[in-house]
Design a protein around this motif. Structure first.
Motif, PDB file in Angstrom:
ATOM      1  N   LYS A 120      -3.844   1.315   2.181  1.00 45.06           N
ATOM      2  CA  LYS A 120      -5.104   1.849   1.655  1.00 45.06           C
ATOM      3  C   LYS A 120      -5.284   1.625   0.157  1.00 45.06           C
ATOM      4  CE  LYS A 120      -6.240   5.534   4.905  1.00 45.06           C
ATOM      5  NZ  LYS A 120      -6.443   6.983   5.066  1.00 45.06           N
ATOM      6  N   GLU A 121      -4.209   1.795  -0.621  1.00 41.48           N
ATOM      7  CA  GLU A 121      -4.360   1.859  -2.066  1.00 41.48           C
ATOM      8  C   GLU A 121      -3.667   0.741  -2.834  1.00 41.48           C
ATOM      9  OE1 GLU A 121      -2.882   5.684  -3.055  1.00 41.48           O
ATOM     10  OE2 GLU A 121      -4.266   6.751  -1.730  1.00 41.48           O
ATOM     11  N   THR A 122      -2.715   0.048  -2.192  1.00 43.06           N
ATOM     12  CA  THR A 122      -1.963  -0.962  -2.922  1.00 43.06           C
ATOM     13  C   THR A 122      -2.862  -2.115  -3.356  1.00 43.06           C
ATOM     14  OG1 THR A 122      -0.060  -2.446  -2.852  1.00 43.06           O
ATOM     15  CG2 THR A 122      -1.332  -2.229  -0.840  1.00 43.06           C
ATOM     16  N   LYS A 123      -2.532  -2.725  -4.459  1.00 45.07           N
ATOM     17  CA  LYS A 123      -3.293  -3.871  -4.959  1.00 45.07           C
ATOM     18  C   LYS A 123      -2.843  -5.165  -4.295  1.00 45.07           C
ATOM     19  CE  LYS A 123      -4.236  -1.774  -9.453  1.00 45.07           C
ATOM     20  NZ  LYS A 123      -4.084  -1.896 -10.923  1.00 45.07           N
ATOM     21  N   LYS A 124      -1.745  -5.090  -3.549  1.00 38.97           N
ATOM     22  CA  LYS A 124      -1.292  -6.282  -2.865  1.00 38.97           C
ATOM     23  C   LYS A 124      -2.202  -6.586  -1.675  1.00 38.97           C
ATOM     24  CE  LYS A 124       3.671  -6.065  -3.859  1.00 38.97           C
ATOM     25  NZ  LYS A 124       3.861  -7.450  -4.274  1.00 38.97           N
ATOM     26  N   ASP A 125      -2.295  -7.841  -1.320  1.00 34.32           N
ATOM     27  CA  ASP A 125      -3.007  -8.261  -0.123  1.00 34.32           C
ATOM     28  C   ASP A 125      -2.000  -8.243   1.019  1.00 34.32           C
ATOM     29  OD1 ASP A 125      -4.554  -9.355   1.814  1.00 34.32           O
ATOM     30  OD2 ASP A 125      -4.461 -11.392   1.042  1.00 34.32           O
ATOM     31  N   ILE A 126      -1.970  -7.146   1.766  1.00 33.94           N
ATOM     32  CA  ILE A 126      -0.975  -6.956   2.819  1.00 33.94           C
ATOM     33  C   ILE A 126      -1.642  -7.147   4.168  1.00 33.94           C
ATOM     34  CG2 ILE A 126       0.640  -5.342   3.881  1.00 33.94           C
ATOM     35  CD1 ILE A 126       0.943  -4.025   1.179  1.00 33.94           C
ATOM     36  N   SER A 127      -1.060  -7.981   5.007  1.00 35.22           N
ATOM     37  CA  SER A 127      -1.643  -8.243   6.317  1.00 35.22           C
ATOM     38  C   SER A 127      -0.558  -8.229   7.384  1.00 35.22           C
ATOM     39  CB  SER A 127      -2.365  -9.592   6.326  1.00 35.22           C
ATOM     40  OG  SER A 127      -1.453 -10.647   6.077  1.00 35.22           O
ATOM     41  N   LEU A 128      -1.008  -8.109   8.624  1.00 36.08           N
ATOM     42  CA  LEU A 128      -0.116  -8.095   9.769  1.00 36.08           C
ATOM     43  C   LEU A 128      -0.350  -9.375  10.560  1.00 36.08           C
ATOM     44  CD1 LEU A 128       1.905  -6.166  11.235  1.00 36.08           C
ATOM     45  CD2 LEU A 128      -0.020  -5.405  12.618  1.00 36.08           C
ATOM     46  N   GLU A 129       0.705 -10.168  10.780  1.00 37.01           N
ATOM     47  CA  GLU A 129       0.573 -11.464  11.433  1.00 37.01           C
ATOM     48  C   GLU A 129       1.406 -11.497  12.712  1.00 37.01           C
ATOM     49  OE1 GLU A 129      -1.407 -13.891  10.343  1.00 37.01           O
ATOM     50  OE2 GLU A 129      -2.020 -12.763   8.576  1.00 37.01           O
ATOM     51  N   TYR A 130       0.802 -12.001  13.784  1.00 39.16           N
ATOM     52  CA  TYR A 130       1.512 -12.134  15.055  1.00 39.16           C
ATOM     53  C   TYR A 130       2.030 -13.559  15.221  1.00 39.16           C
ATOM     54  CZ  TYR A 130       2.326 -12.808  20.011  1.00 39.16           C
ATOM     55  OH  TYR A 130       2.895 -13.146  21.211  1.00 39.16           O
ATOM     56  N   TYR A 131       3.288 -13.683  15.644  1.00 40.43           N
ATOM     57  CA  TYR A 131       3.899 -14.983  15.901  1.00 40.43           C
ATOM     58  C   TYR A 131       4.427 -15.011  17.329  1.00 40.43           C
ATOM     59  CZ  TYR A 131       3.727 -15.491  10.835  1.00 40.43           C
ATOM     60  OH  TYR A 131       3.289 -15.568   9.532  1.00 40.43           O
ATOM     61  N   SER A 132       4.122 -16.068  18.052  1.00 39.01           N
ATOM     62  CA  SER A 132       4.549 -16.189  19.436  1.00 39.01           C
ATOM     63  C   SER A 132       6.075 -16.160  19.528  1.00 39.01           C
ATOM     64  CB  SER A 132       4.031 -17.502  20.032  1.00 39.01           C
ATOM     65  OG  SER A 132       4.624 -17.735  21.292  1.00 39.01           O
ATOM     66  N   PRO A 133       6.635 -15.289  20.394  1.00 36.99           N
ATOM     67  CA  PRO A 133       8.105 -15.207  20.495  1.00 36.99           C
ATOM     68  C   PRO A 133       8.751 -16.485  20.999  1.00 36.99           C
ATOM     69  CG  PRO A 133       7.023 -13.934  22.226  1.00 36.99           C
ATOM     70  CD  PRO A 133       5.953 -14.344  21.269  1.00 36.99           C
ATOM     71  N   ASP A 134       7.971 -17.323  21.687  1.00 36.18           N
ATOM     72  CA  ASP A 134       8.547 -18.559  22.238  1.00 36.18           C
ATOM     73  C   ASP A 134       8.711 -19.651  21.191  1.00 36.18           C
ATOM     74  OD1 ASP A 134       8.615 -17.432  24.780  1.00 36.18           O
ATOM     75  OD2 ASP A 134       6.569 -18.068  25.231  1.00 36.18           O
ATOM     76  N   THR A 135       7.928 -19.581  20.110  1.00 40.00           N
ATOM     77  CA  THR A 135       7.941 -20.665  19.127  1.00 40.00           C
ATOM     78  C   THR A 135       8.358 -20.208  17.735  1.00 40.00           C
ATOM     79  OG1 THR A 135       5.585 -20.295  18.654  1.00 40.00           O
ATOM     80  CG2 THR A 135       6.115 -21.876  20.379  1.00 40.00           C
ATOM     81  N   THR A 136       8.740 -18.955  17.607  1.00 41.12           N
ATOM     82  CA  THR A 136       9.000 -18.394  16.284  1.00 41.12           C
ATOM     83  C   THR A 136      10.416 -18.680  15.811  1.00 41.12           C
ATOM     84  OG1 THR A 136       7.386 -16.630  16.537  1.00 41.12           O
ATOM     85  CG2 THR A 136       9.132 -16.253  14.952  1.00 41.12           C
ATOM     86  N   ASN A 137      10.530 -19.143  14.574  1.00 41.63           N
ATOM     87  CA  ASN A 137      11.816 -19.282  13.916  1.00 41.63           C
ATOM     88  C   ASN A 137      11.804 -18.323  12.733  1.00 41.63           C
ATOM     89  OD1 ASN A 137      13.861 -20.135  12.013  1.00 41.63           O
ATOM     90  ND2 ASN A 137      14.061 -22.012  13.225  1.00 41.63           N
ATOM     91  N   MET A 138      12.454 -17.181  12.896  1.00 36.42           N
ATOM     92  CA  MET A 138      12.413 -16.129  11.884  1.00 36.42           C
ATOM     93  C   MET A 138      12.923 -16.614  10.529  1.00 36.42           C
ATOM     94  SD  MET A 138      14.762 -13.780  10.354  1.00 36.42           S
ATOM     95  CE  MET A 138      16.065 -13.538  11.569  1.00 36.42           C
ATOM     96  N   ASP A 139      13.956 -17.443  10.530  1.00 37.66           N
ATOM     97  CA  ASP A 139      14.525 -17.959   9.284  1.00 37.66           C
ATOM     98  C   ASP A 139      13.478 -18.770   8.514  1.00 37.66           C
ATOM     99  OD1 ASP A 139      16.295 -18.611   7.302  1.00 37.66           O
ATOM    100  OD2 ASP A 139      17.275 -20.213   8.424  1.00 37.66           O
ATOM    101  N   GLU A 140      12.761 -19.648   9.209  1.00 35.14           N
ATOM    102  CA  GLU A 140      11.726 -20.453   8.553  1.00 35.14           C
ATOM    103  C   GLU A 140      10.598 -19.583   8.026  1.00 35.14           C
ATOM    104  OE1 GLU A 140      10.204 -23.571  10.941  1.00 35.14           O
ATOM    105  OE2 GLU A 140      12.139 -24.536  11.262  1.00 35.14           O
ATOM    106  N   LEU A 141      10.165 -18.605   8.810  1.00 35.58           N
ATOM    107  CA  LEU A 141       9.051 -17.747   8.394  1.00 35.58           C
ATOM    108  C   LEU A 141       9.362 -17.027   7.091  1.00 35.58           C
ATOM    109  CD1 LEU A 141       7.984 -16.098  11.780  1.00 35.58           C
ATOM    110  CD2 LEU A 141       6.783 -17.880  10.510  1.00 35.58           C
ATOM    111  N   LEU A 142      10.584 -16.483   6.992  1.00 31.59           N
ATOM    112  CA  LEU A 142      10.967 -15.724   5.798  1.00 31.59           C
ATOM    113  C   LEU A 142      11.217 -16.645   4.612  1.00 31.59           C
ATOM    114  CD1 LEU A 142      13.374 -13.040   7.328  1.00 31.59           C
ATOM    115  CD2 LEU A 142      11.048 -12.672   6.496  1.00 31.59           C
ATOM    116  N   LYS A 143      11.983 -17.676   4.821  1.00 25.98           N
ATOM    117  CA  LYS A 143      12.396 -18.512   3.695  1.00 25.98           C
ATOM    118  C   LYS A 143      11.289 -19.438   3.200  1.00 25.98           C
ATOM    119  CE  LYS A 143      17.330 -18.121   4.426  1.00 25.98           C
ATOM    120  NZ  LYS A 143      18.634 -18.797   4.573  1.00 25.98           N
ATOM    121  N   ASN A 144      10.300 -19.729   4.060  1.00 21.78           N
ATOM    122  CA  ASN A 144       9.157 -20.519   3.616  1.00 21.78           C
ATOM    123  C   ASN A 144       8.008 -19.644   3.138  1.00 21.78           C
ATOM    124  OD1 ASN A 144      10.423 -22.945   4.163  1.00 21.78           O
ATOM    125  ND2 ASN A 144       9.576 -23.119   6.223  1.00 21.78           N
ATOM    126  N   GLY A 145       8.212 -18.333   3.150  1.00 24.84           N
ATOM    127  CA  GLY A 145       7.210 -17.419   2.615  1.00 24.84           C
ATOM    128  C   GLY A 145       6.023 -17.165   3.513  1.00 24.84           C
TER     129      GLY A 145
END
Length: 306
Positions: A120-145
């Motif tokens: 509600k109040e933060t100045k950051k642009d915070i969003s919720l993103e869905y990633y398909s469990p069949d194609t998701t590579n958690m390491d890539e998502l985090l380390k590539n930002g």
């Protein structure tokens, strides 16, 4: 979103949340532009998409048909965008873009975040993103930002530099209308002969399998209806037209929207069905997660750094 239009995304999220306020929180916008976009969409189509009720927004008959038609296309394009993002080395990790990633659609346990000052109040642009469990590579998502925090119901291989926390397990409960009389009635009797609303079978596959085995073992005759819209399921239960199995964390949603629904503990073949919760993030984001996110979610005091 690269390939999906603003109007389509706004419509899909609003239809799923059935609330302008919650949809605007997830979309990281104020309610006014969301209302304007939906209104312009309705004018362009020549049909009303939503009606207001005491329990929030409800899709009209036309809106429900349109949602059912567009959702598969929307999900397919979302998956395509995720594949495109995985092929780029562009780092989107900045103080103005903080994304929370999930590998499944069940985010009821995160509902306290949606009404918190973080959104509600933060100045950051915070969003919720869905990633398909069949194609998701958690390491890539985090380390590539592509996202800074990743939630999963699975314990994933944890690469070096990634912090993993195991959150509280979530028990599956039986959801029924608030005024249903359960005195001296076994829960199997409540289930038998009723309509059971569920997600598509590919979601939480192991949990669904356990439920199906219990129903078959105890010879419970009921009608199963697979409905992807979470709030349509809740509306059916509130009206007494169905029952459902949901994680206990759905209580946040029931309380927030004042649904006339109660959750009953249920033993499946004399055991609880538990959903695991895990969160992953880079060490650089540790302070932000510990201060702003984890206090709003019940978690175990268990942390592993690899």
């Amino acid at each position: 979103m690269i390939l999906i239009s603003k109007t389509l995304r706004y419509f899909i999220i609003t239809a799923q949340e059935q609330s302008i306020r919650l949809a605007s929180i997830i979309l990281c916008i104020t309610p006014s532009p969301l209302c304007r976009t939906i209104k312009m969409f309705e004018l362009s189509l020549g049909h009303k998409l939503f009606i207001r009720t005491s329990n929030g927004l409800k899709l009209t008959s036309y809106g429900s048909d349109l949602y059912a038609t567009l959702l598969p296309v929307y999900q397919e394009v979302c998956d395509l965008e995720n594949k495109i993002l995985k092929k780029t080395t562009r780092n989107n990790n900045s103080s103005a873009n903080f994304k929370l990633g999930l590998d499944h659609h069940d985010y009821s346990y995160l509902s306290p975040l949606f009404s918190s000052p973080l959104f509600k109040e933060t100045k950051k642009d915070i969003s919720l993103e869905y990633y398909s469990p069949d194609t998701t590579n958690m390491d890539e998502l985090l380390k590539n930002g592509h996202c800074q925090v990743f939630f999963s119901d699975k314990k994933l291989p944890c690469p070096p530099g990634v912090i993993h926390k195991e959150l509280s397990e979530d028990a599956i409960m039986l959801a029924v209308k608030n005024d249903i009389d359960i005195r001296h009635r076994p829960l199997d009797e409540i289930i038998a002969g009723n309509v059971l609303v569920q997600y598509e079978s590919q979601l939480n596959e192991s949990i669904n399998q356990e439920i199906e085995e219990h129903i078959e073992k105890h010879k419970l005759k009921l009608k199963r209806v697979f409905i992807p819209e979470f709030y349509v399921q809740l509306s059916m239960i509130e009206k007494g037209d169905a029952i459902g199995f949901f994680p206990a964390s759905i209580n946040h949603v029931i309380d927030d929207r004042k649904y006339k629904i109660k959750l009953l503990p249920f033993d499946f073949n004399n055991k609880e069905l538990l959903i695991q919760r895990h969160v992953y993030f880079l060490k650089i984001n540790q302070d932000f997660v510990n201060i702003n996110i984890l206090p709003l979610i019940s978690s175990r005091e268990k942390e592993m750094v690899y």
